[in-house]
Scaffold this motif. Structure first.
Motif, PDB file in Angstrom:
ATOM      1  N   GLN A 129       0.975  -1.080  -0.058  1.00 25.56           N
ATOM      2  CA  GLN A 129      -0.051   0.127  -0.223  1.00 25.56           C
ATOM      3  C   GLN A 129       0.887   1.247  -0.001  1.00 25.56           C
ATOM      4  O   GLN A 129       0.560   2.457  -0.567  1.00 25.56           O
ATOM      5  N   ARG A 130       1.949   1.307   0.676  1.00 27.21           N
ATOM      6  CA  ARG A 130       2.709   2.564   0.912  1.00 27.21           C
ATOM      7  C   ARG A 130       3.466   2.651  -0.534  1.00 27.21           C
ATOM      8  O   ARG A 130       3.608   3.850  -0.998  1.00 27.21           O
ATOM      9  N   MET A 131       4.107   1.586  -1.230  1.00 33.72           N
ATOM     10  CA  MET A 131       4.449   1.881  -2.427  1.00 33.72           C
ATOM     11  C   MET A 131       3.572   2.101  -3.412  1.00 33.72           C
ATOM     12  O   MET A 131       3.825   2.955  -4.397  1.00 33.72           O
ATOM     13  N   THR A 132       2.146   1.726  -3.463  1.00 34.94           N
ATOM     14  CA  THR A 132       1.196   2.286  -4.295  1.00 34.94           C
ATOM     15  C   THR A 132       1.011   3.657  -4.129  1.00 34.94           C
ATOM     16  O   THR A 132       0.921   4.677  -5.059  1.00 34.94           O
ATOM     17  N   GLU A 133       0.848   4.198  -2.828  1.00 33.74           N
ATOM     18  CA  GLU A 133       0.724   5.550  -2.565  1.00 33.74           C
ATOM     19  C   GLU A 133       2.087   6.540  -2.935  1.00 33.74           C
ATOM     20  O   GLU A 133       1.661   7.623  -3.457  1.00 33.74           O
ATOM     21  N   LEU A 134       3.112   5.922  -3.156  1.00 34.46           N
ATOM     22  CA  LEU A 134       4.203   6.880  -3.567  1.00 34.46           C
ATOM     23  C   LEU A 134       4.333   6.759  -5.176  1.00 34.46           C
ATOM     24  O   LEU A 134       5.140   7.382  -5.516  1.00 34.46           O
ATOM     25  N   THR A 135       3.564   5.964  -5.748  1.00 29.45           N
ATOM     26  CA  THR A 135       3.576   5.974  -7.313  1.00 29.45           C
ATOM     27  C   THR A 135       2.532   6.941  -7.624  1.00 29.45           C
ATOM     28  O   THR A 135       1.185   6.765  -7.546  1.00 29.45           O
ATOM     29  N   PRO A 136       2.799   7.963  -8.490  1.00 25.59           N
ATOM     30  CA  PRO A 136       1.553   8.803  -9.058  1.00 25.59           C
ATOM     31  C   PRO A 136       0.612   8.076  -9.659  1.00 25.59           C
ATOM     32  O   PRO A 136      -0.779   8.429  -9.729  1.00 25.59           O
ATOM     33  N   MET A 137       0.666   6.896 -10.524  1.00 26.97           N
ATOM     34  CA  MET A 137      -0.244   6.289 -11.108  1.00 26.97           C
ATOM     35  C   MET A 137      -1.127   5.402 -10.250  1.00 26.97           C
ATOM     36  O   MET A 137      -1.988   4.684 -10.699  1.00 26.97           O
ATOM     37  N   LYS A 138      -0.847   5.316  -9.142  1.00 26.51           N
ATOM     38  CA  LYS A 138      -1.493   4.613  -7.935  1.00 26.51           C
ATOM     39  C   LYS A 138      -1.698   3.265  -8.332  1.00 26.51           C
ATOM     40  O   LYS A 138      -2.619   2.712  -7.812  1.00 26.51           O
ATOM     41  N   ARG A 139      -0.835   2.418  -8.731  1.00 20.78           N
ATOM     42  CA  ARG A 139      -0.814   0.994  -8.842  1.00 20.78           C
ATOM     43  C   ARG A 139       0.781   0.682  -9.042  1.00 20.78           C
ATOM     44  O   ARG A 139       1.511   1.611  -9.426  1.00 20.78           O
ATOM     45  N   ILE A 160      16.596   5.565 -23.105  1.00 24.25           N
ATOM     46  CA  ILE A 160      16.024   4.913 -22.110  1.00 24.25           C
ATOM     47  C   ILE A 160      14.632   5.324 -21.750  1.00 24.25           C
ATOM     48  O   ILE A 160      14.297   6.366 -21.551  1.00 24.25           O
ATOM     49  N   ILE A 161      13.587   4.414 -22.039  1.00 24.48           N
ATOM     50  CA  ILE A 161      12.383   4.560 -21.572  1.00 24.48           C
ATOM     51  C   ILE A 161      11.993   4.267 -20.150  1.00 24.48           C
ATOM     52  O   ILE A 161      12.357   3.094 -19.915  1.00 24.48           O
ATOM     53  N   GLU A 162      11.613   5.174 -19.407  1.00 22.18           N
ATOM     54  CA  GLU A 162      11.316   4.988 -18.036  1.00 22.18           C
ATOM     55  C   GLU A 162       9.883   4.721 -17.747  1.00 22.18           C
ATOM     56  O   GLU A 162       8.910   5.321 -18.065  1.00 22.18           O
ATOM     57  N   VAL A 163       9.332   3.367 -17.445  1.00 23.78           N
ATOM     58  CA  VAL A 163       8.467   2.877 -17.127  1.00 23.78           C
ATOM     59  C   VAL A 163       8.121   2.559 -15.674  1.00 23.78           C
ATOM     60  O   VAL A 163       8.433   1.341 -15.221  1.00 23.78           O
ATOM     61  N   ASP A 164       7.544   3.638 -14.972  1.00 16.52           N
ATOM     62  CA  ASP A 164       7.802   3.742 -13.512  1.00 16.52           C
ATOM     63  C   ASP A 164       6.430   4.219 -13.014  1.00 16.52           C
ATOM     64  O   ASP A 164       6.424   4.672 -11.676  1.00 16.52           O
ATOM     65  N   GLY A 165       5.340   4.405 -13.694  1.00 16.80           N
ATOM     66  CA  GLY A 165       4.167   5.017 -12.890  1.00 16.80           C
ATOM     67  C   GLY A 165       4.437   6.393 -12.717  1.00 16.80           C
ATOM     68  O   GLY A 165       3.418   6.810 -12.002  1.00 16.80           O
ATOM     69  N   GLY A 166       5.449   7.051 -13.146  1.00 23.80           N
ATOM     70  CA  GLY A 166       5.649   8.364 -13.008  1.00 23.80           C
ATOM     71  C   GLY A 166       6.314   8.832 -11.535  1.00 23.80           C
ATOM     72  O   GLY A 166       6.626   9.887 -11.395  1.00 23.80           O
ATOM     73  N   ALA A 167       6.955   7.763 -11.078  1.00 27.07           N
ATOM     74  CA  ALA A 167       7.729   8.079  -9.761  1.00 27.07           C
ATOM     75  C   ALA A 167       9.140   8.618 -10.098  1.00 27.07           C
ATOM     76  O   ALA A 167       9.770   8.075 -11.108  1.00 27.07           O
ATOM     77  N   GLU A 168       9.399   9.522  -9.603  1.00 29.47           N
ATOM     78  CA  GLU A 168      10.560  10.276  -9.707  1.00 29.47           C
ATOM     79  C   GLU A 168      11.632  10.275  -8.572  1.00 29.47           C
ATOM     80  O   GLU A 168      12.553  10.892  -8.476  1.00 29.47           O
ATOM     81  N   THR A 208      12.306   7.341  -5.059  1.00 24.02           N
ATOM     82  CA  THR A 208      12.267   5.848  -4.568  1.00 24.02           C
ATOM     83  C   THR A 208      10.748   5.570  -3.799  1.00 24.02           C
ATOM     84  O   THR A 208      10.071   6.445  -3.343  1.00 24.02           O
ATOM     85  N   THR A 209      10.277   4.464  -4.452  1.00 23.07           N
ATOM     86  CA  THR A 209       8.968   3.983  -3.699  1.00 23.07           C
ATOM     87  C   THR A 209       9.323   2.861  -2.679  1.00 23.07           C
ATOM     88  O   THR A 209       8.325   2.111  -2.266  1.00 23.07           O
ATOM     89  N   TRP A 210      10.546   2.386  -2.543  1.00 17.86           N
ATOM     90  CA  TRP A 210      10.952   1.547  -1.504  1.00 17.86           C
ATOM     91  C   TRP A 210      10.293   1.770  -0.151  1.00 17.86           C
ATOM     92  O   TRP A 210      10.909   2.712   0.422  1.00 17.86           O
ATOM     93  N   PRO A 211       9.633   0.720   0.681  1.00 11.11           N
ATOM     94  CA  PRO A 211       8.897   1.386   1.716  1.00 11.11           C
ATOM     95  C   PRO A 211       9.791   0.905   3.074  1.00 11.11           C
ATOM     96  O   PRO A 211       9.240   1.295   4.145  1.00 11.11           O
ATOM     97  N   PHE A 212      10.739   0.672   2.649  1.00  5.87           N
ATOM     98  CA  PHE A 212      11.703   0.040   3.993  1.00  5.87           C
ATOM     99  C   PHE A 212      12.866   1.091   4.272  1.00  5.87           C
ATOM    100  O   PHE A 212      13.175   1.829   3.581  1.00  5.87           O
TER     101      PHE A 212
END
Length: 256
Positions: A206-216, A242-250, A252-256
């Protein structure tokens, strides 16, 4: 050129490393659906056979060739097997790689070197070995790097450094190999694979999803779609990118 032709890989031979699971498997199946003859490489033969079955269900032809990409002799055997069964490859996807999160204060230098060799050295070696065939086919190389290459995040000094090197190698080989061979990369963000899932409980996900602009979180199919584009005639004027396929995250979405 019609849209079906723009995104067709009909009759092309593609070598995909790390094709036993996750991103590599998704790329293999989509390439098969697009008409490619797919050579699937990984260390675990049972995983490869399952990928080959899925490629067949997608309507394509596929071959399982077990290979440890860290061993150059095995890469040579992989290439020879691909040529023997399907002809000269037009596409190489350097997907095999990875490393555990690490603490730099307790990580030995030989671990860093090993991670670099696995993620960068193997891609360099297969690209060099395949180059004559790719030139013949006016083909392309796709390197699967990582958002960790550009994020400043604790615990990834070894993996992030290796993937940053792979990102730059992609740009440099593109300059070396142009105009006969295109070289591009894909930088995945957080992708839900069997390798990642054991690290995550519901709260972490859930935390990683929240940190991702595309919310998944990403799926292997998201990366496969980008790989199909880069391998296809639609990307004929693209190299060194380089194509960045990351849900818009600029970051880290790492939750730990």
């Amino acid at each position: 050129m019609g849209v079906d032709t723009l995104f067709s890989l009909e009759g092309k031979t593609a070598i995909i490393t790390g094709a036993g699971r996750g991103i590599g498997r998704a790329i293999a199946v989509l390439f098969a659906q697009a008409g490619a003859h797919v050579v699937c490489a990984a260390r675990t033969e049972s995983d490869l056979e399952h990928t080959v079955d899925l490629c067949g269900e997608a309507g394509g032809r596929a071959l399982a060739l077990p290979c440890d990409v860290s061993e150059e002799a095995q890469l040579e055997k992989l290439l020879a097997g691909a040529v023997e069964h399907f002809g000269s490859p037009a596409i190489v996807v350097n997907n095999a790689g990875g490393a555990w999160p690490n603490d730099p204060l307790t990580t030995r230098t030989d671990t860093l070197v090993k991670d670099f060799a696995f993620n960068v050295g193997s891609a360099f070696a297969l690209s060099r070995l395949a180059h004559p065939h790719l030139c013949e086919q006016q083909g392309c190389i796709i390197n699967i790097t990582s958002a960790s290459a550009r994020y400043a995040q604790a615990g990834f000094s070894s993996y992030g450094t290796a993937k940053a090197a792979l990102t730059q190698l992609t740009r440099l080989l593109a300059a070396d190999f142009a105009p006969n061979v295109r070289v591009n990369g894909i930088s995945p963000g957080t992708i839900m694979t069997s390798a990642l899932e054991p690290f995550l409980d519901d709260n972490a996900r859930q935390r990683m999803t929240e940190l991702t602009p595309m919310k998944r979180l990403g799926q292997p199919a998201d990366i496969a779609a980008a790989a199909l584009f880069l391998a296809s005639p639609a990307a004929a004027w693209i190299t060194g990118k380089i194509i960045e396929v990351d849900g818009g995250a600029e970051s880290t979405t790492w939750p730990f």
